[in-house]
Design an enzyme around this catalytic site. Sequence first.
Site, PDB file in Angstrom:
ATOM      1  N   GLU A 211      -5.192  -0.347  -8.214  1.00  0.00           N
ATOM      2  CA  GLU A 211      -4.163   0.602  -8.641  1.00  0.00           C
ATOM      3  C   GLU A 211      -2.994  -0.211  -9.198  1.00  0.00           C
ATOM      4  O   GLU A 211      -2.456  -1.077  -8.505  1.00  0.00           O
ATOM      5  CB  GLU A 211      -3.692   1.455  -7.454  1.00  0.00           C
ATOM      6  CG  GLU A 211      -4.734   2.483  -7.020  1.00  0.00           C
ATOM      7  CD  GLU A 211      -4.348   3.248  -5.758  1.00  0.00           C
ATOM      8  OE1 GLU A 211      -4.719   4.423  -5.644  1.00  0.00           O
ATOM      9  OE2 GLU A 211      -3.680   2.660  -4.880  1.00  0.00           O
TER      10      GLU A 211
ATOM     11  N   ASN B  34      -4.580   5.735  -0.975  1.00  0.00           N
ATOM     12  CA  ASN B  34      -4.052   5.781   0.385  1.00  0.00           C
ATOM     13  C   ASN B  34      -3.401   7.117   0.706  1.00  0.00           C
ATOM     14  O   ASN B  34      -3.419   7.562   1.853  1.00  0.00           O
ATOM     15  CB  ASN B  34      -3.076   4.631   0.626  1.00  0.00           C
ATOM     16  CG  ASN B  34      -3.817   3.316   0.798  1.00  0.00           C
ATOM     17  OD1 ASN B  34      -5.035   3.308   0.927  1.00  0.00           O
ATOM     18  ND2 ASN B  34      -3.093   2.221   0.786  1.00  0.00           N
TER      19      ASN B  34
ATOM     20  N   SER C 122       0.824  -1.216   0.000  1.00  0.00           N
ATOM     21  CA  SER C 122       0.000   0.000   0.000  1.00  0.00           C
ATOM     22  C   SER C 122       0.846   1.249   0.000  1.00  0.00           C
ATOM     23  O   SER C 122       0.364   2.326  -0.325  1.00  0.00           O
ATOM     24  CB  SER C 122      -0.859   0.058   1.269  1.00  0.00           C
ATOM     25  OG  SER C 122      -1.503  -1.144   1.487  1.00  0.00           O
TER      26      SER C 122
ATOM     27  N   HIS D  98      -2.369  -3.149  -6.581  1.00  0.00           N
ATOM     28  CA  HIS D  98      -2.896  -2.800  -5.267  1.00  0.00           C
ATOM     29  C   HIS D  98      -4.410  -2.949  -5.233  1.00  0.00           C
ATOM     30  O   HIS D  98      -5.142  -2.132  -5.796  1.00  0.00           O
ATOM     31  CB  HIS D  98      -2.470  -1.360  -4.920  1.00  0.00           C
ATOM     32  CG  HIS D  98      -2.887  -0.946  -3.549  1.00  0.00           C
ATOM     33  ND1 HIS D  98      -3.524   0.241  -3.276  1.00  0.00           N
ATOM     34  CD2 HIS D  98      -2.782  -1.581  -2.364  1.00  0.00           C
ATOM     35  CE1 HIS D  98      -3.772   0.314  -1.983  1.00  0.00           C
ATOM     36  NE2 HIS D  98      -3.330  -0.775  -1.410  1.00  0.00           N
TER      37      HIS D  98
HETATM   38  N1  LIG Z   1      -5.390  -4.325   5.087  1.00  0.00           N
HETATM   39  C1  LIG Z   1      -5.735  -3.584   4.068  1.00  0.00           C
HETATM   40  O1  LIG Z   1      -6.799  -2.938   4.095  1.00  0.00           O
HETATM   41  C2  LIG Z   1      -4.853  -3.511   2.843  1.00  0.00           C
HETATM   42  C3  LIG Z   1      -5.388  -3.009   1.659  1.00  0.00           C
HETATM   43  C4  LIG Z   1      -4.611  -3.022   0.502  1.00  0.00           C
HETATM   44  C5  LIG Z   1      -3.307  -3.477   0.557  1.00  0.00           C
HETATM   45  N2  LIG Z   1      -2.787  -3.939   1.747  1.00  0.00           N
HETATM   46  C6  LIG Z   1      -1.408  -4.444   1.725  1.00  0.00           C
HETATM   47  O2  LIG Z   1      -1.474  -5.859   1.619  1.00  0.00           O
HETATM   48  C7  LIG Z   1      -0.368  -6.436   2.273  1.00  0.00           C
HETATM   49  C8  LIG Z   1      -0.865  -7.436   3.301  1.00  0.00           C
HETATM   50  O3  LIG Z   1      -1.600  -6.752   4.306  1.00  0.00           O
HETATM   51  P1  LIG Z   1      -2.701  -7.470   5.200  1.00  0.00           P
HETATM   52  O4  LIG Z   1      -3.488  -6.411   5.821  1.00  0.00           O
HETATM   53  O5  LIG Z   1      -3.373  -8.531   4.407  1.00  0.00           O
HETATM   54  O6  LIG Z   1      -1.771  -8.151   6.311  1.00  0.00           O
HETATM   55  P2  LIG Z   1      -2.122  -9.343   7.314  1.00  0.00           P
HETATM   56  O7  LIG Z   1      -1.253  -9.143   8.489  1.00  0.00           O
HETATM   57  O8  LIG Z   1      -3.573  -9.441   7.517  1.00  0.00           O
HETATM   58  O9  LIG Z   1      -1.659 -10.653   6.504  1.00  0.00           O
HETATM   59  C9  LIG Z   1      -0.326 -10.937   6.162  1.00  0.00           C
HETATM   60  C10 LIG Z   1      -0.167 -12.449   5.968  1.00  0.00           C
HETATM   61  O10 LIG Z   1       1.138 -12.719   5.450  1.00  0.00           O
HETATM   62  C11 LIG Z   1       1.596 -13.920   6.044  1.00  0.00           C
HETATM   63  N3  LIG Z   1       3.054 -14.008   5.919  1.00  0.00           N
HETATM   64  C12 LIG Z   1       3.998 -13.391   6.665  1.00  0.00           C
HETATM   65  N4  LIG Z   1       5.228 -13.765   6.230  1.00  0.00           N
HETATM   66  C13 LIG Z   1       5.051 -14.597   5.189  1.00  0.00           C
HETATM   67  C14 LIG Z   1       5.945 -15.315   4.334  1.00  0.00           C
HETATM   68  N5  LIG Z   1       7.263 -15.241   4.488  1.00  0.00           N
HETATM   69  N6  LIG Z   1       5.411 -16.109   3.388  1.00  0.00           N
HETATM   70  C15 LIG Z   1       4.091 -16.228   3.238  1.00  0.00           C
HETATM   71  N7  LIG Z   1       3.204 -15.572   4.020  1.00  0.00           N
HETATM   72  C16 LIG Z   1       3.675 -14.759   4.977  1.00  0.00           C
HETATM   73  C17 LIG Z   1       1.104 -13.833   7.472  1.00  0.00           C
HETATM   74  O11 LIG Z   1       1.045 -15.129   8.057  1.00  0.00           O
HETATM   75  C18 LIG Z   1      -0.288 -13.211   7.282  1.00  0.00           C
HETATM   76  O12 LIG Z   1      -1.291 -14.200   7.136  1.00  0.00           O
HETATM   77  C19 LIG Z   1       0.441  -5.309   2.867  1.00  0.00           C
HETATM   78  O13 LIG Z   1       1.452  -4.951   1.969  1.00  0.00           O
HETATM   79  C20 LIG Z   1      -0.601  -4.190   2.962  1.00  0.00           C
HETATM   80  O14 LIG Z   1      -0.026  -2.924   2.940  1.00  0.00           O
HETATM   81  C21 LIG Z   1      -3.546  -3.977   2.867  1.00  0.00           C
END
Ligand SMILES: NC(=O)c1ccc[n+]([C@@H]2O[C@H](COP(=O)([O-])OP(=O)(O)OC[C@H]3O[C@@H](n4cnc5c(N)ncnc54)[C@H](O)[C@@H]3O)[C@@H](O)[C@H]2O)c1
Length: 596
Positions: A154, A192, A121, A142
């Site tokens: 995006e 964002n 993000s 994204h």
């Molecule tokens: N939460 C949101 O609203 C949102 C929206 C758009 C983008 N994002 C982006 O998406 C990405 C993930 O965010 P999220 O909110 O889903 O996080 P999250 O913490 O909910 O999930 C992350 C997952 O990655 C896993 N993980 C960690 N290390 C790993 C590895 N080495 N191999 C495989 N899996 C691994 C974890 O076990 C976890 O299940 C981030 O870059 C975030 O910025 C988040």
Amino acid sequence: MTREFASVGVVGLGTMGAGIVEVFARNGIDVVAVEVTEAALERGRATLTGSTDRAVAKGKLAAADRDALLARVNWQVGLGALHSVDLVIEAVPEQLELKQRIFAELDRVCKPETVLATNTSSLSVTEISVATARPNQVIGIHFFNPAPVMKLVEIVRTVVTSAEVVADVEGLCARLGKVDVTISDRAGFIANALLFGYLNHAVSLVEARYASREDIDAAMKLGCGLPMGPLALMDLIGLDTAYEILDTMYRRGGRDRRHAPVPLIKQMVTAGLLGRKSGRGFYTYERPGSPVVVPDEQTPVSAESTLEARARSIAKVGVVGSGTMATGIIEVFAKAGYEVVSVTRGAEKSAKVFETVKTSLNKGVVRGRLGEADRDAALGRITWSATLEHLAEVDLVVEAVIEELSVKKALFASLDEICKPGVVLATTTSSLPVIDIAMATQRPADVVGLHFFNPAPVMSLVEIVQTIRTSAETTATAKAVCGELGKTGVVCGDRSGFIVNALLFPYLNDAVKMLEASYSTADDIDHAMKLGCGYPMGPFELLDVVGLDVSLAIQRELYLELREPGFAPAPLLEHLVTAGYLGRKTGRGFRDHTRR
Ligand SMILES: NC(=O)c1ccc[n+]([C@@H]2O[C@H](COP(=O)([O-])OP(=O)(O)OC[C@H]3O[C@@H](n4cnc5c(N)ncnc54)[C@H](O)[C@@H]3O)[C@@H](O)[C@H]2O)c1
């Protein structure tokens, strides 16, 4: 012809990853879903099963289609399983080093032609890409939360991403039924960059106890039509993720203080209050992962036992003024059964207000929302006057005259002489300090702000502005009256912009700055906020409706009061106002409204 991605890999199956798996599998694409441990894999699988089961229960997905969808997903621990996919989307926690490590590994594991994408993000896609030997095949894709629902994607192209890869990914988004905007690699991209300053600001209001979490969320939902309030959204995003995004944006995005994460966020993350995913964040949820909010110690206790018990009883209301707001407010009170004394500056003004109220009530009758007898009764409850002396017997006065401090102060000084003791004196000001108005009387404890929204008969939000001298009884009375009117009264402190304008206008101003910097177009920015965040209007559409002059004036007030450098009005906004491009009302603002 763009390339068809037949199989994709998703790395990290948390909040975003599990939703992204669903998006692909729903569209007939085979997915290899990868996590770091069996337990995490199981959680991801449970998220997908839960989501598709709900879709079946709601009749949105046939059971056979769900089974086919689930059969397309191959669940695996470890990146090794991704050796033959055509595209990988990474959705692991928002940490640069972790992502770089994963991309280096993916580079080794995947076929040479595989496209590697990150769902980051806020981190630099370029910095992630240089961890591989194929930076020209690295791109940002994204998605928005929840990925299966939000239409926007995006696409982030770095300076080395090949044009072919961009075109292929654009083709893929179309196949997924998503709307894409392609932009360059800047912290926070479009949505964002505009959203997180607002979210952080909302948290700072909670931290400062400026207003309650419920009131801040209700204000933004009801005042701006947003699908959810900022604190509920923080819980959905995840506070850990939000913290990382803010922190990165602060460091990458020019150290704008508005992106420095509010200390409360870090404290909550440390305490394990991550939002929905951990079952508790700003709100408490039924269980981890559940969207259902349950009461906790911060939930307001039932009205009778607290506020309303101390509310004074109000039967007769005076409304001073004859403009748009006064007219709407007269209608609202009369319709709700209050005796209303309207005071204007003369019979002519009163006649005009009467006609407007009657026309509006008639519309209700035509649309079947109001009976003729109720209309007549409402009109019959209003008495018309041109002298403040007629307010001697009312229980509440609502002032809605011109937005000039000297005029309002003089009026309140007169009300102080005329009105009986114990009357609540309310001002509808949207920008003046209520305390300045209160101090024009000898009874500042009885003075409160009642900030109605335009059009008052339609908008259900009222901001109840408490000064440092307003008594609890006065606030309780204002709150009870809002309830009687069928409106939601949110209580806040006496600061410029109250809740809604303070949170809304800096975001609009930021959108103007983004346009000014030529990062994106007005159309794409509007699209991004509507399709990525579910806003009813994009920032430029809204600015043209509100009026650029009005928006500039509000932004100036906020800047002057808070002296926050990031609140300085965008030069482009000033220039457009100077040029007379004020929005719809002059036929031209950010867009030309004269052409059809
Ligand atoms: N939460 C949101 O609203 C949102 C929206 C758009 C983008 N994002 C982006 O998406 C990405 C993930 O965010 P999220 O909110 O889903 O996080 P999250 O913490 O909910 O999930 C992350 C997952 O990655 C896993 N993980 C960690 N290390 C790993 C590895 N080495 N191999 C495989 N899996 C691994 C974890 O076990 C976890 O299940 C981030 O870059 C975030 O910025 C988040």
